[in-house]
Design an enzyme around this catalytic site. Structure first.
Site, mmCIF file in Angstrom:
data_model
loop_
_atom_site.group_PDB
_atom_site.id
_atom_site.type_symbol
_atom_site.label_atom_id
_atom_site.label_comp_id
_atom_site.label_asym_id
_atom_site.label_seq_id
_atom_site.Cartn_x
_atom_site.Cartn_y
_atom_site.Cartn_z
ATOM 1 N N ASP A 34 0.699 -0.848 0.355
ATOM 2 C CA ASP A 34 -0.288 0.040 0.193
ATOM 3 C C ASP A 34 1.168 1.377 0.054
ATOM 4 O O ASP A 34 1.815 1.111 0.738
ATOM 5 C CB ASP A 34 -1.419 -0.190 1.147
ATOM 6 N N GLU A 73 1.704 -0.225 -4.605
ATOM 7 C CA GLU A 73 0.135 0.443 -5.850
ATOM 8 C C GLU A 73 0.982 1.495 -5.559
ATOM 9 O O GLU A 73 0.949 2.118 -4.998
ATOM 10 C CB GLU A 73 -0.780 0.653 -4.381
ATOM 11 N N ASP A 104 -10.713 0.756 -4.250
ATOM 12 C CA ASP A 104 -10.256 2.563 -4.489
ATOM 13 C C ASP A 104 -10.584 3.371 -5.704
ATOM 14 O O ASP A 104 -10.244 4.150 -5.712
ATOM 15 C CB ASP A 104 -9.011 2.785 -5.066
#
Length: 579
Positions: free
Chosen positions: A324, A353, A420
């Site tokens: 992340d 990410e 997201d």
């Protein structure tokens, strides 16, 4: 000749080791500018005897540039080289010194581009299994409630529209109970958003990195999930949040209580004391106070997090990490992270990410791939919004291909939507045909496709939290035709190696139809996509004995002559070309 357009750089995506024997070399030039590009290469210590000249192949274009490529085996593992670039009227030599009309052989050893030595340890080796993977992203809290005894208090009824703080009771046991469903769909890899102890439903605010969140289960539940997945040939990727922690992470709480006296004070980026939480006086993810940023350059923090990363591989036998906010963590940490996890399991898959150009993280010392949002954007603009035409779409895809090395492209994590983003079907204004077109591209393009849970049955959703609805297990509510489409496409990908490991090449001059080939030595797949409101006819000249429709009727066409095909509006066709 447009001299400003000519570009190359060694030890980058323009020159890199592909395998122990092969180095890939690329050159960029202004679009439609050059007639020919040659590479002259050899061993600088034995130039006169070793140098060779090869013609570079034009591979693709984007909005501004053409790209030329070749793959070579360097003599003695050392490589020195220069280019000869030619347009209709001029010839230039391109060396490290730039472009010139002539080249002085006496000074050549100073002018070479150099790849000094082809070290085996510097080759970016990516996990081979990823090339065969079809991923399925699961938001555990919303997938299925398999154990009601661990439910949070005041859970929302399953199926009710979510709010940012809604809890529904989804857990790891629920995933275990639905593995047969995933197997039937054809999935052979799953990616779970965070499962470690945290206060929120999304779990991106970790409070204990070494404990499964009690609302999801425990270590034994995770082990059972991974073991059952492996028995079915399904890999398991977990989500690591190492950029920041949760507000209740005990180390941060110690800092709040003791300030500079806390032994963990330097675990974070504290800008002033006393610490202010309302307008955080410490660095935090996106200024969110309950997500304080970790200082990953601190040796103690680094040791703690690397232990976390290796612990879950050793203890639960997971197959990879999705990282992340990966681009806000220092490169030094990620280099040590890669060494640590690969030492435990050499084919662990590491996905960062990062939503943008990510070359610094993708040269073999950090990640294997990223979540390929640049391709997501191209698919959204073309298939969902109709904001760009077929040529602009191809330009954008080509640009993403040339940003990265060949091996990275082979294992890119390709997605249409995620937790997201709005769901792709919603972006398509719920036009199933557009979703199917984009999914055909996703499932036949280079890299590893990932399906966001529920996409295959027609779940819709806008921005967070709407994109995080509960999975609908009432088959009466499914779009069965869409579900069957996904099953068929996934099976085709499994049946044909060319769709997983083949080269990728556009078919040009198809009047707005997107056409491309995936090819291995044994088979060639042809894909045609019509993202328009009109039925279109296309003509193909195909080398080979015959092409066979892979999707509906099994008609065969002899390919010795030109073939005329009709592609319906918002339709597609796929063919296998074989003897």
């Amino acid at each position: 000749m447009n001299l400003q357009g000519v570009y190359h750089r060694p030890k980058s995506n323009f020159c890199y080791g592909y395998s122990e024997d092969v180095i890939d070399i690329r050159l960029r030039a202004a679009k439609d500018d050059l007639k020919e590009v040659k590479l002259v290469y050899g061993d600088k210590y034995d130039w006169d005897n070793s140098n060779k000249e090869v013609l570079m192949e034009f591979t693709c274009s984007d909005t501004l540039y053409d790209y030329y490529v070749t793959s070579i085996t360097p003599p003695n593992k050392r490589l020195s080289y220069y280019f000869i670039v030619e347009d209709e009227v001029e010839v230039y030599y391109y060396t490290e010194w730039g472009l010139s009309k002539k080249i002085d052989k006496k000074d050549l050893y100073l002018q070479f581009f150099n790849y000094p030595y082809h070290h085996r340890g510097e080759i970016h080796n990516v996990p081979e299994w990823v090339k065969d993977a079809v991923f399925y992203q699961i938001f555990p809290e919303r997938f299925y409630n398999g154990d009601k005894t661990n439910d949070p208090e005041d859970i929302t009824e399953w199926g009710i529209e979510p709010k940012s703080n809604s809890f529904y009771g989804g857990d790891l046991k629920g995933i275990i109970e639905k593995l047969d469903y995933l197997e039937e769909l054809g999935i052979n890899a799953i990616y779970l958003t965070p499962i470690f102890e945290a206060n929120t439903n999304h779990k991106y605010d970790t409070t204990n990195y070494l404990k499964v969140d009690p609302h999801f289960g425990d270590l034994d539940t995770l082990k059972e999930l991974v073991s059952n997945c492996h028995e079915k040939g399904i890999k398991v990727i977990l989500d690591a949040v190492f950029n920041h922690c949760g507000f209740d992470f005990k180390h941060f709480q110690d800092v709040l209580k003791k300030g500079k006296e806390s032994r963990y004070f330097n675990w974070f980026h504290i800008n002033k004391t006393p610490i202010d939480v309302s307008s955080p006086s410490y660095d935090a993810f996106a200024f969110v106070p309950n997500m304080p940023k970790l200082n990953t350059e601190n040796p103690e923090v680094k040791k703690y997090l690397l232990n976390v990363a290796t612990y879950w591989i050793k203890e639960a036998d997971i197959d990879g990490w999705r990282l992340d906010v990966a681009n806000e963590v220092d490169h030094g940490f990620w280099r040590e992270f890669r060494e640590a996890v690969k030492a435990v399991k050499s084919d662990v898959y590491i996905i960062g990410e990062i939503w943008h150009d990510s070359l610094p993280w993708l040269m073999g010392d950090q990640f294997d791939a990223i979540m390929n949002y640049p391709v997501t954007r191209a698919c959204t603009e073309f298939f969902a919004y109709d904001n760009i035409d077929s040529e602009e779409f191809k330009d954008q895809i080509n640009n993403t291909i040339m940003r990265n090395t060949r091996q990275v492209n082979n294992v890119m994590f390709n997605l249409l939507d995620s937790h997201d983003t709005s769901r792709f079907l919603t972006k398509c204004n719920e036009d199933i045909r557009k979703l199917k077109l984009a999914s055909v591209f996703q499932l036949t393009y280079v890299g590893a496709p990932c399906i966001y849970y529920g996409t295959e049955i027609g779940i819709t959703g806008g921005e967070d939290p709407d994109c995080r609805k509960t999975m609908d297990w009432d088959k009466k509510m499914w779009n069965i035709e869409l579900y069957n489409f996904y099953r068929s496409m996934i099976q085709l990908r499994k049946d044909y190696e060319a769709l997983r490991r083949g080269t990728f090449q556009w078919i040009d001059n198809l009047d707005g139809i997107i056409g491309y080939k995936r090819k291995t030595e044994k088979e060639e797949i042809i894909v045609l996509l019509n993202n328009s409101r009109l039925s279109k006819k296309v003509k193909l000249n195909i080398e080979g004995k015959k092409i066979i429709n892979m999707l509906d009727t099994r008609e065969e066409y002899p390919s010795s002559n030109e073939i005329e095909l009709t592609i319906n509006e918002h339709g597609f066709k796929m063919y296998v070309n074989k003897d």
